[in-house]
Enzyme design. Structure first.
Site: not given
Length: 264
Positions: A229, A49, A34, A111, A36, A109, A7-8
């Site tokens: 994470d 993000h 992943e 945004k 953004d 993703e 995640h990020r």
């Protein structure tokens, strides 16, 4: 087999959405990343993000009010630790140049549920096509109109609606927005919901799964992926899952959801 998406990037060990976090995720054994994406003032897809740059950089204001050159000069690491003071906001192109030769999956993703970025979908698709990443990428968003637009522009790349609450029969909603998979908040995935997704052959990649209890729950259900994470922890648990009998694996864990599933 459940894939592990960082995640990020490895965002508990490095500043989120930076190249340091992405490289650490690869080192930690993540199957995918992943991230953004938004657009700069001059229309460059950038990886960040928040709609504002205040939290994760030394700048202030909105992403959309800054050119890519201005954004790339900001310090995007010192807020996390001084040792990351050279980290900057990467462009999607820079990231794709790095990940393309690696055996990794990608979740982008979009945004654009707060700020409407004109042309974001087209620009992202163009870059994915240029780098040959279409077949390794799933595009997600809380803006489900954007996902429908993606499908109209390109019927090959996979899309997945992000959602946080308990949708009624979410597998039917996934079909309604012309998507092939779902990215729900992990807490919404009770056993009867997982069963519905399984019955309809729709892959599920819950976010953001950080506790061992929930990781084990989704491994047992055979979720397509988890977004976490802590990719290094997820990798260790997944390795254990494939070598330890299920009864032993769950022996010392919280049985709440496991037992509920067994009653169905």
């Amino acid at each position: 087999m459940t894939y592990i998406f960082a995640h990020r990037g490895s965002s508990k060990d490095c500043p989120e959405n930076t190249m340091a976090a992405f490289k650490k995720a690869f080192k930690d054994g993540a199957d995918g990343i992943e991230l953004d994406v938004q657009l700069s003032k001059d229309g460059i897809p950038v990886i960040i993000h928040d709609e504002k740059i205040d939290r994760t950089t030394n700048g202030k204001g909105y992403v959309v009010d800054n050119t890519y050159d201005e954004l790339s000069q900001l310090d995007a690491g010192s807020w996390f630790s001084k040792k990351f003071n050279k980290e900057s906001i990467p462009s999607l192109q820079l990231f794709l140049e790095w990940i393309t030769p690696l055996p990794m999956l990608l979740n982008i993703e979009l945004k654009n549920n707060i700020v409407e970025y004109n042309g974001l979908e087209e620009k992202v698709l163009q870059l994915l096509h240029h780098y040959g990443m279409m077949d390794r990428t799933v595009i997600s968003s809380f803006n489900h109109y954007s996902l429908v637009k993606i499908r109209r522009l390109n019927n090959y790349v996979q899309t997945a609606p992000l959602y946080s609450s308990g949708l009624f029969e979410p597998w039917e909603y996934v079909k309604a927005v012309c998507s092939q998979s779902a990215h729900p908040n992990y807490k919404s995935l009770h056993p009867y919901i997982m069963k519905g997704f399984k019955r309809n052959n729709i892959p599920v990649r819950p976010y953001t799964v950080n506790s061992q209890k929930w990781m084990k729950y989704f491994f047992e259900w055979g979720a397509e992926a988890i977004i976490t994470d802590y990719p290094i922890l997820a990798r260790e648990l997944l390795t254990a899952f494939h070598h330890i009998p299920r009864a032993d694996f769950f022996k010392n864990s919280d049985q709440t959801f496991y037992n509920e599933k067994e009653k169905l």
